[in-house]
Design a protein around this motif. Structure first.
Motif, mmCIF file in Angstrom:
data_model
loop_
_atom_site.group_PDB
_atom_site.id
_atom_site.type_symbol
_atom_site.label_atom_id
_atom_site.label_comp_id
_atom_site.label_asym_id
_atom_site.label_seq_id
_atom_site.Cartn_x
_atom_site.Cartn_y
_atom_site.Cartn_z
ATOM 1 N N ILE A 121 0.845 -1.189 0.000
ATOM 2 C CA ILE A 121 0.000 0.000 0.000
ATOM 3 C C ILE A 121 0.881 1.241 0.000
ATOM 4 O O ILE A 121 1.821 1.353 0.791
ATOM 5 N N ARG A 122 0.585 2.181 -0.898
ATOM 6 C CA ARG A 122 1.343 3.422 -0.942
ATOM 7 C C ARG A 122 0.778 4.415 0.063
ATOM 8 O O ARG A 122 -0.425 4.627 0.136
ATOM 9 N N ASP A 123 1.662 5.025 0.831
ATOM 10 C CA ASP A 123 1.234 6.024 1.807
ATOM 11 C C ASP A 123 0.983 7.383 1.180
ATOM 12 O O ASP A 123 0.588 8.322 1.866
ATOM 13 N N THR A 124 1.236 7.518 -0.126
ATOM 14 C CA THR A 124 1.097 8.810 -0.794
ATOM 15 C C THR A 124 -0.243 8.951 -1.496
ATOM 16 O O THR A 124 -0.406 9.800 -2.365
ATOM 17 N N LEU A 125 -1.214 8.103 -1.138
ATOM 18 C CA LEU A 125 -2.523 8.191 -1.766
ATOM 19 C C LEU A 125 -3.183 9.521 -1.409
ATOM 20 O O LEU A 125 -3.107 9.986 -0.274
ATOM 21 N N GLN A 126 -3.830 10.101 -2.373
ATOM 22 C CA GLN A 126 -4.564 11.334 -2.150
ATOM 23 C C GLN A 126 -5.862 11.031 -1.402
ATOM 24 O O GLN A 126 -6.339 9.885 -1.372
ATOM 25 N N PRO A 127 -6.465 12.066 -0.775
ATOM 26 C CA PRO A 127 -7.709 11.801 -0.020
ATOM 27 C C PRO A 127 -8.823 11.220 -0.865
ATOM 28 O O PRO A 127 -9.674 10.491 -0.348
ATOM 29 N N TYR A 128 -8.857 11.519 -2.172
ATOM 30 C CA TYR A 128 -9.925 11.012 -3.020
ATOM 31 C C TYR A 128 -9.582 9.666 -3.632
ATOM 32 O O TYR A 128 -10.393 9.098 -4.382
ATOM 33 N N GLN A 129 -8.394 9.123 -3.359
ATOM 34 C CA GLN A 129 -7.978 7.855 -3.941
ATOM 35 C C GLN A 129 -8.234 6.707 -2.972
ATOM 36 O O GLN A 129 -8.135 6.864 -1.755
ATOM 37 N N ARG A 130 -8.567 5.564 -3.548
ATOM 38 C CA ARG A 130 -8.809 4.362 -2.763
ATOM 39 C C ARG A 130 -8.155 3.169 -3.461
ATOM 40 O O ARG A 130 -8.106 3.116 -4.694
ATOM 41 N N ALA A 131 -7.667 2.243 -2.672
ATOM 42 C CA ALA A 131 -7.194 0.981 -3.225
ATOM 43 C C ALA A 131 -8.387 0.061 -3.460
ATOM 44 O O ALA A 131 -9.455 0.232 -2.864
ATOM 45 N N VAL A 132 -8.222 -0.937 -4.309
ATOM 46 C CA VAL A 132 -9.336 -1.804 -4.686
ATOM 47 C C VAL A 132 -9.927 -2.505 -3.472
ATOM 48 O O VAL A 132 -11.140 -2.556 -3.272
ATOM 49 N N PHE A 133 -9.076 -3.056 -2.619
ATOM 50 C CA PHE A 133 -9.586 -3.835 -1.498
ATOM 51 C C PHE A 133 -10.179 -2.966 -0.405
ATOM 52 O O PHE A 133 -10.698 -3.484 0.587
ATOM 53 N N ASP A 134 -10.138 -1.636 -0.542
ATOM 54 C CA ASP A 134 -10.801 -0.767 0.428
ATOM 55 C C ASP A 134 -12.312 -0.771 0.263
ATOM 56 O O ASP A 134 -13.029 -0.311 1.157
ATOM 57 N N LEU A 135 -12.807 -1.249 -0.866
ATOM 58 C CA LEU A 135 -14.239 -1.246 -1.132
ATOM 59 C C LEU A 135 -14.922 -2.530 -0.679
ATOM 60 O O LEU A 135 -16.149 -2.635 -0.796
#
Length: 559
Positions: A121-135
């Motif tokens: 997991i990248r810690d540089t994700l923007q607030p509007y970005q989500r990884a696939v498994f977050d859903l």
């Protein structure tokens, strides 16, 4: 890894937008294939099995903890879990349950990690970005739930000369014991534990058979009626009890609720296989306080109903979840020792003594026997735990002085630690609510996809073979291409889960955002809003519902 982020709308003149890289699902690479073994008998259980009774959440995929002499291997051939026919790969029957296996299991271990993160997991994700498994549900929780479901659906395959008994309305019996022989337990008689399905409601239950018991008083079986009224989160609910001769003897059957992948505290804290070079660490004190609070709450309900537990034993308290325990095998003593005529008050005082022994046994990592000096074991217990916990255990072990002990008194003494258990329970509840909220969103999208699937590409409806290609249904077809059939500038498929979920959410909400749709031959173009598309979906699906209702009316009239 594909990231779910804000996706710009297509500009006029463009067919599809190139978005994030393709999302690849992890597929199975091995094939489950157990070897042959002898016919099933009760004496063939493997007591040296590494895994506990009824399986554990750490059970490796493809391992069967119930039977002995089963060597199971994994083939190295590639396996496609999405294929309908597995004969070319497996060389076996394509049915879901193979008849050649004693335990009928899927031909391939379930794919528990279809949404497992494929990269860090990248810690540089923007607030509007989500990884696939977050859903979706966390992979550990989803895997645990799938294993529980698989354990509940496990059945014995039919074999020539071997027939599983059917007890009244209960069928498909599966043994949950790993005992090598039918040695008498704490009840003084051999007992066996089974999982079975009910013909009345289709639910799965746990059946405990008391072997060789002859019922001499019909009133004894009625003692179960009082236990059927007790419903508590720390007590395994009693359903019913009956006698049977289907095992070629006089047996007594107790039916309880079934908790898949559960194991007793004896199996959890005293495993049969341990490393003799390592020293077992003491159980954390918070865990002991949690056990004590839960069992005290169970005793309060039992004693208030004018009953006694009588089964507070390390082999009869089961662990159904993390630090979640339940009293099992309740009501058995009340039936098999019905002629004892012991006072309920005396039996209730014994419950406190047995609870104290249980805490001592777990805290000292020593299965207590009648020959143990409880005071010496208590001194050993006090070396690892606080004086507060020692005083509570001492109170449980000591005989009552001026007045009898009560569960209410014990609950009051545990007030401080009850708060800790409540906080942990509320935190778990909040976490479960968050996960259910994710699945609620997924459920909305599944219903929307079901509607689109019934509308798009329908061969014929109401006598019109072009029904799905005309009027507003044609716009929905173009929307299907816009969502699922995107390609990049080189014509390669683009699989962006973020774009798919974003479009479906906007369609379900009916937003005013406009999208530009064009046909595959670029001859037809439409500029529509999601609100208009939502109305079109409702209108087309309504037409299908009316047609279905009309056909049902004709069938009811005999046409």
């Amino acid at each position: 890894m594909a990231l779910l982020q804000a996706i710009p709308q297509p500009k006029p003149g463009l067919h599809l937008i190139a978005t994030s890289p393709s999302l690849q699902h992890e597929t199975g690479t091995t094939l489950f294939k157990p070897t042959q073994f002898t016919d099933f008998t009760q004496n063939h259980y493997d007591i040296n099995s590494v895994d506990a009774v009824n399986g554990t959440s750490e059970t490796p995929i493809g391992f069967d903890p119930f039977m002995t002499n089963v060597s199971q291997g994994l083939q190295s051939s590639q396996y496609n879990p999405y294929a309908e026919e597995h004969n070319p790969l497996a060389g076996a029957s394509a049915s879901y349950y193979g008849a050649q296996n004693t335990f009928s299991t899927p031909s391939q271990p379930l794919q528990y990690h279809l949404y497992y993160p494929l990269a860090p997991i990248r810690d540089t994700l923007q607030p509007y970005q989500r990884a696939v498994f977050d859903l979706f549900l966390p992979e550990s929780l989803r895997e645990d739930l799938q294993k529980r479901s698989e354990a509940a659906r496990q059945v014995l395959a039919s074999q020539p000369g071997v027939q599983s008994p059917s007890l009244q309305q209960y069928h498909s019996l599966v043994p949950l014991d790993t005992k090598l022989k039918n040695a008498p337990g704490i009840f003084g008689l051999p007992t066996w534990v089974w999982k079975a399905n009910s013909r009345k409601n289709g639910n799965v239950y746990c059946l405990r058979r008391v072997e060789g018991f002859r019922l001499t008083n019909e009133d004894a079986i009625k003692a179960v009626n009082s236990w059927k009224k007790i419903t508590h989160p720390n007590i395994v609910t009693t359903v019913e009890a009956f006698t049977t001769r289907d095992f070629n003897d006089s047996s007594l059957i107790f039916v309880h609720n079934y908790h898949p992948l559960s194991k007793t505290l004896a199996e959890h804290h005293f495993p049969t296989t341990t490393n003799r070079f390592s020293r077992t660490a003491p159980v954390p004190e918070k865990v002991l306080w949690s056990y004590l609070v839960q069992l005290s709450s169970a005793l309060k309900v039992i004693h208030k109903a004018k009953l006694a537990a009588r089964c507070i034993d390390i082999s009869k308290v089961i662990l159904t979840d993390k630090n979640r325990i339940r009293l099992s095998a309740c009501s058995i003593y009340d039936v098999i020792q019905f002629e004892g005529h012991r006072r309920t008050e005396d039996l209730q005082q014994e419950d406190f003594l047995h609870l104290g022994k249980l805490m001592l046994s777990i805290g000292t990592n020593t299965p207590l026997r009648s020959t143990h000096d409880l005071r010496a074991v208590l001194d050993q217990f006090s070396r690892s735990y606080s004086s507060d916990l020692r005083e509570r255990v001492d109170w449980l072990l000591s005989a009552p002085q001026t007045q009898l002990k009560t569960a209410e008194q014990l609950i009051c003494d545990l007030a401080t630690h009850i708060d800790d258990v409540c906080v942990a329970s509320f935190n778990a509840y909040d976490e479960a609510t968050i996960h259910l909220g994710r699945e609620l969103e997924n459920g909305r999208l599944v219903r929307l996809l079901a509607k689109l699937g019934t509308i798009n590409e329908r061969p014929e409806f109401d006598g019109d073979p072009n029904w799905s290609e005309t009027d507003h249904r044609y716009t929905l077809k173009l929307f299907r291409d816009y969502v699922f059939h995107q390609v990049d500038s080189h014509g390669n498929p683009v699989l962006d889960l973020g774009h798919i979920i974003s479009c479906l959410n906007k369609l379900d909400a009916g937003t005013e955002e406009k999208i530009y749709l064009t046909s595959r031959d670029h001859q037809s173009t439409f500029l529509v809003t999601y609100r208009e598309l939502k109305k079109q979906v409702q209108a087309a699906f309504g037409d299908l519902q009316k047609g279905n209702t009309k056909q049902q009316q004709q069938n009811s009239r005999g046409f």
